[in-house]
Write a protein that holds these residues in place. Structure first.
Motif, PDB file in Angstrom:
ATOM      1  N   ARG A   1       0.851  -1.185   0.000  1.00  0.00           N
ATOM      2  CA  ARG A   1       0.000   0.000   0.000  1.00  0.00           C
ATOM      3  C   ARG A   1       0.886   1.233   0.000  1.00  0.00           C
ATOM      4  O   ARG A   1       1.822   1.340   0.791  1.00  0.00           O
ATOM      5  CB  ARG A   1      -0.916   0.019   1.222  1.00  0.00           C
ATOM      6  CG  ARG A   1      -1.879   1.214   1.226  1.00  0.00           C
ATOM      7  CD  ARG A   1      -2.700   1.275   2.494  1.00  0.00           C
ATOM      8  NE  ARG A   1      -3.561   2.453   2.501  1.00  0.00           N
ATOM      9  CZ  ARG A   1      -4.202   2.903   3.577  1.00  0.00           C
ATOM     10  NH1 ARG A   1      -4.062   2.286   4.732  1.00  0.00           N
ATOM     11  NH2 ARG A   1      -4.960   3.972   3.505  1.00  0.00           N
TER      12      ARG A   1
ATOM     13  N   LEU B   1      -1.438   0.934   7.645  1.00  0.00           N
ATOM     14  CA  LEU B   1      -1.172   0.370   6.323  1.00  0.00           C
ATOM     15  C   LEU B   1      -1.829  -0.997   6.165  1.00  0.00           C
ATOM     16  O   LEU B   1      -2.318  -1.353   5.083  1.00  0.00           O
ATOM     17  CB  LEU B   1       0.336   0.253   6.103  1.00  0.00           C
ATOM     18  CG  LEU B   1       1.093   1.567   5.873  1.00  0.00           C
ATOM     19  CD1 LEU B   1       2.592   1.328   5.946  1.00  0.00           C
ATOM     20  CD2 LEU B   1       0.735   2.166   4.527  1.00  0.00           C
TER      21      LEU B   1
ATOM     22  N   GLY C   1      -6.006  -0.295   6.559  1.00  0.00           N
ATOM     23  CA  GLY C   1      -6.637   0.657   5.654  1.00  0.00           C
ATOM     24  C   GLY C   1      -6.471   0.278   4.195  1.00  0.00           C
ATOM     25  O   GLY C   1      -5.879  -0.746   3.846  1.00  0.00           O
ATOM     26  N   ASP C   2      -6.987   1.111   3.318  1.00  0.00           N
ATOM     27  CA  ASP C   2      -6.816   0.911   1.884  1.00  0.00           C
ATOM     28  C   ASP C   2      -6.868   2.276   1.204  1.00  0.00           C
ATOM     29  O   ASP C   2      -7.240   3.276   1.807  1.00  0.00           O
ATOM     30  CB  ASP C   2      -7.873  -0.037   1.304  1.00  0.00           C
ATOM     31  CG  ASP C   2      -9.285   0.340   1.718  1.00  0.00           C
ATOM     32  OD1 ASP C   2     -10.128  -0.542   1.816  1.00  0.00           O
ATOM     33  OD2 ASP C   2      -9.536   1.551   1.945  1.00  0.00           O
ATOM     34  N   GLY C   3      -6.440   2.307  -0.044  1.00  0.00           N
ATOM     35  CA  GLY C   3      -6.411   3.566  -0.781  1.00  0.00           C
ATOM     36  C   GLY C   3      -5.097   4.301  -0.586  1.00  0.00           C
ATOM     37  O   GLY C   3      -4.232   3.913   0.200  1.00  0.00           O
TER      38      GLY C   3
ATOM     39  N   ASP D   1      -8.421   5.090   9.418  1.00  0.00           N
ATOM     40  CA  ASP D   1      -7.254   4.212   9.557  1.00  0.00           C
ATOM     41  C   ASP D   1      -6.606   4.320  10.935  1.00  0.00           C
ATOM     42  O   ASP D   1      -5.725   3.524  11.263  1.00  0.00           O
ATOM     43  CB  ASP D   1      -6.203   4.563   8.492  1.00  0.00           C
ATOM     44  CG  ASP D   1      -6.720   4.369   7.077  1.00  0.00           C
ATOM     45  OD1 ASP D   1      -7.615   3.516   6.904  1.00  0.00           O
ATOM     46  OD2 ASP D   1      -6.237   5.064   6.167  1.00  0.00           O
TER      47      ASP D   1
ATOM     48  N   ARG E   1     -14.134  -3.948  10.203  1.00  0.00           N
ATOM     49  CA  ARG E   1     -13.034  -3.005  10.430  1.00  0.00           C
ATOM     50  C   ARG E   1     -13.076  -2.464  11.854  1.00  0.00           C
ATOM     51  O   ARG E   1     -12.048  -2.204  12.463  1.00  0.00           O
ATOM     52  CB  ARG E   1     -13.113  -1.863   9.420  1.00  0.00           C
ATOM     53  CG  ARG E   1     -12.837  -2.314   7.983  1.00  0.00           C
ATOM     54  CD  ARG E   1     -12.921  -1.152   7.019  1.00  0.00           C
ATOM     55  NE  ARG E   1     -11.913  -0.150   7.308  1.00  0.00           N
ATOM     56  CZ  ARG E   1     -11.903   1.063   6.764  1.00  0.00           C
ATOM     57  NH1 ARG E   1     -12.870   1.409   5.920  1.00  0.00           N
ATOM     58  NH2 ARG E   1     -10.953   1.917   7.057  1.00  0.00           N
TER      59      ARG E   1
END
Length: 616
Positions: free
Chosen positions: A500, A533, A536-538, A545, A595
């Motif tokens: 990521r 990291l 999360g994503d993006g 996050d 999450r």
């Protein structure tokens, strides 16, 4: 006196012209020559001509200086004659250098008396016609560009400011004024005291200021620091990580050069100093990395100090000053502030960078084994000593030994340490032979060793021996300006392995990170980035996050702040606290239970069960 036209009559630059007037005319191939030629047989600075008067008062050209490799000659009676310093040429005379012939002519009546090209000395050391403020700023840039270290940049900057403003004293200070990074004076002032009231104004308003008459300022006129030094006026300009501060007395005030233009000059200078300082620091670290890597058989990553706060700049200056010396260093600071990193930097920039860097945490080794780990032991010295063992002092021979948490040593081990520091010799546990080593020692602790001496837990003589040179690393909560560059650094370094890449940090996420007090300091920040990291994503680090404790943290009030008052009415049950944490996690993840469970560090099934329990 009339001038002479200098015309290239033959050669690659045929037709090029210059004027020989009141000032000397330099001729050569180099940039900045009065008559610049492209002839490869001409030296960069070949010769200098000057205008003088002949016996009849008419202007003639005279050779003032000869520097070129090839001779300069003219024709006398059809014969070639080399010119020497002092030789003269009248109107119509020629000289030849390399493949170029130059003729001296009287200028036409309507011809301009000056070249169409304006040239100045790039270093602005010999060009009085240049506007003084611009010349001073360009001169500062030239001087700083030749500085090889952060400390040299600061030192050169204060020396420049004395003459450019002018001032009786110039200082580069940390943004809060607590540390003097460099100081210069005209010799009449020798102390480093600074008017706290003046600096408070800079820190409070974050603006550059000019005090025309200090004695006319009600909150400054009665200050002892102002009265004792006879300060008449002062200026200060803040920038990233530092403040450029100057003050002057009556002698400098009489020169009348302190005005709004001078304040603007100081602001520009402060930005230059900050930029050149950062560049110099990076060059020093890069040089140390190259030196260390070239000296080792394997490629070793060079430790880097990440940050732009005043505390980090102070640390960089400290490392650059102390690293080349063999002196013992004591690093103080909370856990996670980067003491081992600072020790690695001191080693990498030292004269023993090609040797080993050995680090040991004294708190992680049982007391009964610490002496063996430090000094080694002989076979059979104690139960389990089946072979001879080398201690860290021997392993670090020719390099640097870093002793972390040295305050955890027992008094008996401290006594042996004192002897090693004084003689650089030791004896293995169970042995009789004295071993000699050449080791640079760096120690670190998060404890107050002076208080431990008072309590009898640390030897006073060892403390004196360790703290020959010492410094304290600031906790992360006191240098919030470093949070963003640290997050980006860790995201770049960890992101590749995590798959990521973080391209940006959401403003609300950055605000939360800056607000959090970071009790675990940089180590905790690194762990937070790694966690973000993974979960999360993006390409953007979002509020979602971040863990709940960071999202809901109150602003830090600094070290030593008293805890909030607790009353019976403010105490909540564990069930209430658990419910609040679950609600915060669900809110942060937009209701995503998977999450939210990851943020809380529990299984999704556990979260479902707890939600059911709270509803019942």
């Amino acid at each position: 006196m009339p001038s002479l036209s200098v015309v290239v009559a033959a050669g690659p630059d045929k037709g090029r012209k210059a004027v020989l007037g009141e000032g000397p005319l330099t001729i050569g191939r180099g940039v900045g020559q009065g008559l610049q030629l492209s002839d490869g047989a001409v030296s960069r600075h070949h010769l200098t001509m000057r205008l003088t008067a002949g016996p009849d008062g008419r202007p003639i050209a005279q050779v003032a200086e000869l520097k070129g490799v090839n001779p300069v000659w003219t024709l006398v009676g059809g014969q070639r004659a080399n010119l020497a310093v002092g030789a003269t040429l009248e109107v119509g005379g020629t000289l030849t250098l390399g493949n170029t012939t130059i003729v001296f002519e009287a200028p036409a009546a309507d011809a301009p008396t000056a070249s169409s090209t304006v040239e100045i000395d790039a270093r602005l050391e010999n060009d009085p016609q240049t506007p003084s403020r611009l010349a001073a700023l360009a001169s500062l840039g030239d001087r700083l560009s030749r500085c090889g270290s952060l400390q040299a940049v600061y030192r050169e900057a204060t020396r420049w400011a004395l003459a450019a403003l002018p001032a009786s004293r110039a200082l580069v200070l940390s943004t809060d004024g607590s540390d003097v990074l460099s100081a210069s004076s005209d010799g009449t002032v020798i102390d480093l005291a600074v008017s706290k009231a003046l600096l408070d104004r800079v820190a409070r308003e974050t603006k550059a200021f000019w005090v025309r008459d200090v004695l006319a300022e009600p909150d400054l006129a009665d200050r002892k620091s102002v009265q004792l030094r006879g300060i008449v006026g002062a200026m200060a300009a803040p920038t990233s990580g530092l403040v450029l501060y100057v003050e002057w007395g009556a002698p400098e005030a009489l020169k009348g050069r302190h005005n709004e233009e001078a304040l603007l000059l100081l602001v520009c200078a402060a930005h230059l100093i900050s930029a050149f300082g950062q560049g110099a620091s990076e060059r020093v670290q890069l040089h140390a990395a190259t030196k260390a890597t070239a000296a080792r058989s394997a490629s070793v990553a060079m430790p880097r100090i990440i940050g732009r706060s005043a505390a980090i700049q102070r640390l960089q200056v400290f490392v650059e000053r102390v690293a080349p010396t063999p002196a013992t260093v004591l690093l103080r600071g909370e856990s996670g502030t980067g003491k081992e990193l600072a020790a690695a930097m001191l080693h990498a920039m030292s004269d023993v960078a090609s040797g080993p860097f050995v680090a040991i945490n004294c708190a992680a080794i049982p007391e009964q084994l610490l002496e063996s780990e430090l000094f080694g032991h002989e076979k059979g010295a104690f139960t389990g000593a089946v072979t001879q063992h080398e201690g860290v002092f021997q392993r670090a021979d020719g390099g640097t030994l870093f002793l972390d948490e040295i305050g955890e040593m027992s008094l008996s081990t401290q006594a042996r340490m004192l002897r090693v520091l004084e003689t650089r010799t030791f004896t293995r546990v169970g042995g009789t032979k004295e071993e000699s080593v050449k080791v640079r020692l760096i120690a670190a602790t998060h404890r107050d060793l002076a208080a431990m001496v008072t309590e009898g837990g640390f030897r006073q003589d060892l403390l004196y021996r360790l703290s020959v040179i010492h410094t304290e690393l600031a906790p992360l909560r006191e240098r919030v300006d470093d949070v963003e560059p640290l997050v980006r650094f860790f995201a770049d370094n960890l992101g590749e392995a995590m798959g990521r890449r973080i391209e940006a940090i959401a403003p609300e996420a950055l605000a939360a990170l800056r607000r959090y007090p970071w009790p675990g300091n940089v180590r905790e920040l690194r762990n937070m980035v790694e966690r973000a990291l993974v979960l999360g994503d993006g390409g953007t680090l979002l509020v979602d996050d971040l863990p709940p404790e960071i999202l809901h943290a109150a602003p830090s009030s600094g070290p030593g702040a008293p805890p909030p008052a607790v009353t019976a009415g403010t105490i909540r049950t564990l069930a209430q606290l658990e419910r609040e944490a679950i609600d915060a996690a669900l809110e942060a993840t937009g209701g995503n239970k998977a999450r939210a469970a990851a943020l809380l560090g529990i299984d999704r099934t556990t979260l479902y069960r707890k939600l059911k329990d709270h509803k019942s």
